[in-house]
Design a protein around this motif. Structure first.
Motif, PDB file in Angstrom:
ATOM      1  N   GLY A 110      32.886  44.597  38.479  1.00  0.00           N
ATOM      2  CA  GLY A 110      32.567  44.289  39.876  1.00  0.00           C
ATOM      3  C   GLY A 110      32.729  42.812  40.180  1.00  0.00           C
ATOM      4  N   ASN A 111      31.732  42.226  40.847  1.00  0.00           N
ATOM      5  CA  ASN A 111      31.818  40.810  41.236  1.00  0.00           C
ATOM      6  C   ASN A 111      31.865  39.875  40.031  1.00  0.00           C
ATOM      7  OD1 ASN A 111      31.978  41.228  43.986  1.00  0.00           O
ATOM      8  ND2 ASN A 111      29.752  41.236  44.244  1.00  0.00           N
ATOM      9  N   LEU A 112      31.206  40.269  38.956  1.00  0.00           N
ATOM     10  CA  LEU A 112      31.264  39.466  37.731  1.00  0.00           C
ATOM     11  C   LEU A 112      32.697  39.466  37.192  1.00  0.00           C
ATOM     12  CD1 LEU A 112      29.812  37.852  35.527  1.00  0.00           C
ATOM     13  CD2 LEU A 112      29.263  40.023  34.414  1.00  0.00           C
ATOM     14  N   GLY A 113      33.340  40.638  37.202  1.00  0.00           N
ATOM     15  CA  GLY A 113      34.736  40.742  36.780  1.00  0.00           C
ATOM     16  C   GLY A 113      35.648  39.919  37.676  1.00  0.00           C
ATOM     17  N   ARG A 114      35.384  39.955  38.971  1.00  0.00           N
ATOM     18  CA  ARG A 114      36.182  39.160  39.914  1.00  0.00           C
ATOM     19  C   ARG A 114      36.076  37.678  39.572  1.00  0.00           C
ATOM     20  NH1 ARG A 114      37.263  38.936  46.130  1.00  0.00           N
ATOM     21  NH2 ARG A 114      37.806  36.741  46.224  1.00  0.00           N
ATOM     22  N   ALA A 115      34.866  37.204  39.339  1.00  0.00           N
ATOM     23  CA  ALA A 115      34.667  35.781  39.030  1.00  0.00           C
ATOM     24  C   ALA A 115      35.391  35.405  37.735  1.00  0.00           C
ATOM     25  CB  ALA A 115      33.178  35.474  38.926  1.00  0.00           C
ATOM     26  N   MET A 116      35.317  36.270  36.731  1.00  0.00           N
ATOM     27  CA  MET A 116      35.974  35.968  35.453  1.00  0.00           C
ATOM     28  C   MET A 116      37.498  35.935  35.611  1.00  0.00           C
ATOM     29  SD  MET A 116      33.718  37.939  32.539  1.00  0.00           S
ATOM     30  CE  MET A 116      33.987  39.567  33.164  1.00  0.00           C
ATOM     31  N   ILE A 117      38.054  36.937  36.286  1.00  0.00           N
ATOM     32  CA  ILE A 117      39.508  37.033  36.431  1.00  0.00           C
ATOM     33  C   ILE A 117      40.031  35.927  37.342  1.00  0.00           C
ATOM     34  CG2 ILE A 117      41.350  38.458  37.415  1.00  0.00           C
ATOM     35  CD1 ILE A 117      40.457  39.456  34.645  1.00  0.00           C
ATOM     36  N   GLU A 118      39.386  35.709  38.472  1.00  0.00           N
ATOM     37  CA  GLU A 118      39.826  34.651  39.381  1.00  0.00           C
ATOM     38  C   GLU A 118      39.715  33.281  38.708  1.00  0.00           C
ATOM     39  OE1 GLU A 118      39.090  33.006  43.943  1.00  0.00           O
ATOM     40  OE2 GLU A 118      37.576  34.284  43.018  1.00  0.00           O
ATOM     41  N   SER A 165      42.300  28.613  36.440  1.00  0.00           N
ATOM     42  CA  SER A 165      42.373  27.692  35.305  1.00  0.00           C
ATOM     43  C   SER A 165      43.780  27.664  34.721  1.00  0.00           C
ATOM     44  CB  SER A 165      41.379  28.106  34.220  1.00  0.00           C
ATOM     45  OG  SER A 165      40.066  28.013  34.700  1.00  0.00           O
ATOM     46  N   LEU A 166      44.374  28.841  34.527  1.00  0.00           N
ATOM     47  CA  LEU A 166      45.750  28.898  34.008  1.00  0.00           C
ATOM     48  C   LEU A 166      46.705  28.164  34.941  1.00  0.00           C
ATOM     49  CD1 LEU A 166      46.023  32.596  32.750  1.00  0.00           C
ATOM     50  CD2 LEU A 166      46.100  30.526  31.343  1.00  0.00           C
ATOM     51  N   LYS A 167      46.529  28.357  36.251  1.00  0.00           N
ATOM     52  CA  LYS A 167      47.394  27.690  37.231  1.00  0.00           C
ATOM     53  C   LYS A 167      47.309  26.171  37.089  1.00  0.00           C
ATOM     54  CE  LYS A 167      46.623  28.376  41.579  1.00  0.00           C
ATOM     55  NZ  LYS A 167      46.335  28.871  42.921  1.00  0.00           N
ATOM     56  N   ASP A 168      46.083  25.656  37.028  1.00  0.00           N
ATOM     57  CA  ASP A 168      45.898  24.208  36.937  1.00  0.00           C
ATOM     58  C   ASP A 168      46.405  23.648  35.611  1.00  0.00           C
ATOM     59  OD1 ASP A 168      44.869  24.107  39.491  1.00  0.00           O
ATOM     60  OD2 ASP A 168      42.770  24.027  38.843  1.00  0.00           O
ATOM     61  N   ILE A 169      46.123  24.345  34.526  1.00  0.00           N
ATOM     62  CA  ILE A 169      46.604  23.875  33.223  1.00  0.00           C
ATOM     63  C   ILE A 169      48.126  23.936  33.177  1.00  0.00           C
ATOM     64  CG2 ILE A 169      46.642  24.356  30.739  1.00  0.00           C
ATOM     65  CD1 ILE A 169      43.713  25.366  31.081  1.00  0.00           C
ATOM     66  N   HIS A 170      48.708  24.993  33.731  1.00  0.00           N
ATOM     67  CA  HIS A 170      50.163  25.146  33.706  1.00  0.00           C
ATOM     68  C   HIS A 170      50.859  24.027  34.482  1.00  0.00           C
ATOM     69  CE1 HIS A 170      54.153  26.967  34.261  1.00  0.00           C
ATOM     70  NE2 HIS A 170      53.904  27.460  33.064  1.00  0.00           N
ATOM     71  N   LYS A 171      50.218  23.513  35.525  1.00  0.00           N
ATOM     72  CA  LYS A 171      50.799  22.407  36.307  1.00  0.00           C
ATOM     73  C   LYS A 171      50.988  21.158  35.451  1.00  0.00           C
ATOM     74  CE  LYS A 171      48.824  23.649  40.769  1.00  0.00           C
ATOM     75  NZ  LYS A 171      47.773  23.312  41.739  1.00  0.00           N
ATOM     76  N   VAL A 172      50.053  20.906  34.554  1.00  0.00           N
ATOM     77  CA  VAL A 172      50.105  19.669  33.767  1.00  0.00           C
ATOM     78  C   VAL A 172      50.624  19.861  32.345  1.00  0.00           C
ATOM     79  CG1 VAL A 172      48.322  18.504  35.112  1.00  0.00           C
ATOM     80  CG2 VAL A 172      47.666  19.805  33.092  1.00  0.00           C
ATOM     81  N   GLY A 230      49.539  36.290  39.047  1.00  0.00           N
ATOM     82  CA  GLY A 230      48.657  36.759  40.111  1.00  0.00           C
ATOM     83  C   GLY A 230      47.423  37.439  39.561  1.00  0.00           C
ATOM     84  N   TRP A 231      46.538  37.758  40.469  1.00  0.00           N
ATOM     85  CA  TRP A 231      45.331  38.491  40.126  1.00  0.00           C
ATOM     86  C   TRP A 231      44.967  39.326  41.340  1.00  0.00           C
ATOM     87  CZ3 TRP A 231      40.416  38.182  42.376  1.00  0.00           C
ATOM     88  CH2 TRP A 231      40.252  37.190  43.338  1.00  0.00           C
ATOM     89  N   GLY A 232      44.146  40.324  41.150  1.00  0.00           N
ATOM     90  CA  GLY A 232      43.762  41.159  42.276  1.00  0.00           C
ATOM     91  C   GLY A 232      42.764  42.224  41.867  1.00  0.00           C
ATOM     92  N   ASP A 266      36.517  49.475  41.209  1.00  0.00           N
ATOM     93  CA  ASP A 266      35.998  48.109  41.313  1.00  0.00           C
ATOM     94  C   ASP A 266      36.314  47.319  40.040  1.00  0.00           C
ATOM     95  OD1 ASP A 266      34.747  46.094  42.706  1.00  0.00           O
ATOM     96  OD2 ASP A 266      32.735  46.639  42.029  1.00  0.00           O
ATOM     97  N   THR A 267      37.604  47.191  39.763  1.00  0.00           N
ATOM     98  CA  THR A 267      38.100  46.488  38.585  1.00  0.00           C
ATOM     99  C   THR A 267      39.083  45.422  39.035  1.00  0.00           C
ATOM    100  OG1 THR A 267      37.817  48.406  37.143  1.00  0.00           O
ATOM    101  CG2 THR A 267      39.443  46.778  36.452  1.00  0.00           C
ATOM    102  N   TYR A 268      39.017  44.254  38.416  1.00  0.00           N
ATOM    103  CA  TYR A 268      39.912  43.149  38.755  1.00  0.00           C
ATOM    104  C   TYR A 268      40.863  42.910  37.600  1.00  0.00           C
ATOM    105  CZ  TYR A 268      37.047  42.451  42.784  1.00  0.00           C
ATOM    106  OH  TYR A 268      36.417  42.657  43.984  1.00  0.00           O
ATOM    107  N   PHE A 269      42.036  42.358  37.921  1.00  0.00           N
ATOM    108  CA  PHE A 269      43.063  42.179  36.895  1.00  0.00           C
ATOM    109  C   PHE A 269      43.755  40.836  37.044  1.00  0.00           C
ATOM    110  CE2 PHE A 269      45.334  43.899  40.490  1.00  0.00           C
ATOM    111  CZ  PHE A 269      46.511  43.178  40.506  1.00  0.00           C
TER     112      PHE A 269
END
Length: 181
Positions: free
Chosen positions: A100-108, A113-120, A130-132, A138-141
């Motif tokens: 649920g919302n905990l999964g959303r927070a972890m996946i997002e 984090s991957l996006k920011d690290i990948h930039k540098v 992507g994620w969604g 109620d599962t996030y990926f």
């Protein structure tokens, strides 16, 4: 905030979440592992939600198959085998969190984090695509570039050198951004 619960349920604060698969062997107890984690292997077929297919970065990509890959404490991981519109084969890394919302927070959080690290430090982490949220539950990926896992744990000298370079790059980018304001 601590968590309590049984193997099938976890309580974090006031939220209760059912967990389908916990890597109890590697994550349970207070003992420090004495052996390195095993290299991930392909497992059984994995059924993808349509939302994951819709998140693929190149339109017209066809899924050949998806197979469980490795283990995750909070969800499932898989390797997606695909064919791009021009016939080229491509693999993607997939992770889901059914919390649920905990999964959303972890996946997002992992995606950002991957996006920011990948930039540098593009060689340090896979490209995050992507994620969604699943359409049917109620599962996030998370969807990212697939990379074979190398030596585990990584060589400490090489790993810390890469980590130091990532920090230098991020600091240089901050200095550059502020000097152009």
């Amino acid at each position: 905030m601590g968590f309590t619960g049984t193997l099938g349920e976890i309580v974090l604060g006031t939220a209760t979440t059912k967990l389908e698969s916990i890597d109890v062997v590697r994550h349970a107890g207070n003992d420090v592992p004495t052996e390195p984690p095993p290299k991930p292997t392909l497992g059984e077929d994995y059924e993808l939600d349509e939302a994951v297919v819709n998140c693929l970065p190149i339109r017209g990509t066809k899924i050949i198959s998806a197979r469980k890959y490795g283990v995750s404490l909070w969800g499932q991981t898989a390797k997606i085998f695909a064919e791009l519109p021009g016939g080229e084969k491509m693999s993607y890394f997939f992770k889901s969190a059914p919390c649920g919302n905990l999964g959303r927070a972890m996946i997002e959080g992992e995606f950002e984090s991957l996006k920011d690290i990948h930039k540098v430090a593009p060689s340090f982490v896979p490209i995050p695509y992507g994620w969604g949220k699943y359409l049917r539950e109620d599962t996030y990926f998370l969807l990212a570039q697939f990379r074979e896992i190398g030596q585990q744990p990584p060589d400490p000298i090489k790993f810390t050198a890469c980590l130091a370079q990532m920090h230098r790059n991020s600091t240089q980018q901050l200095v550059t951004q502020h000097s152009h304001r």
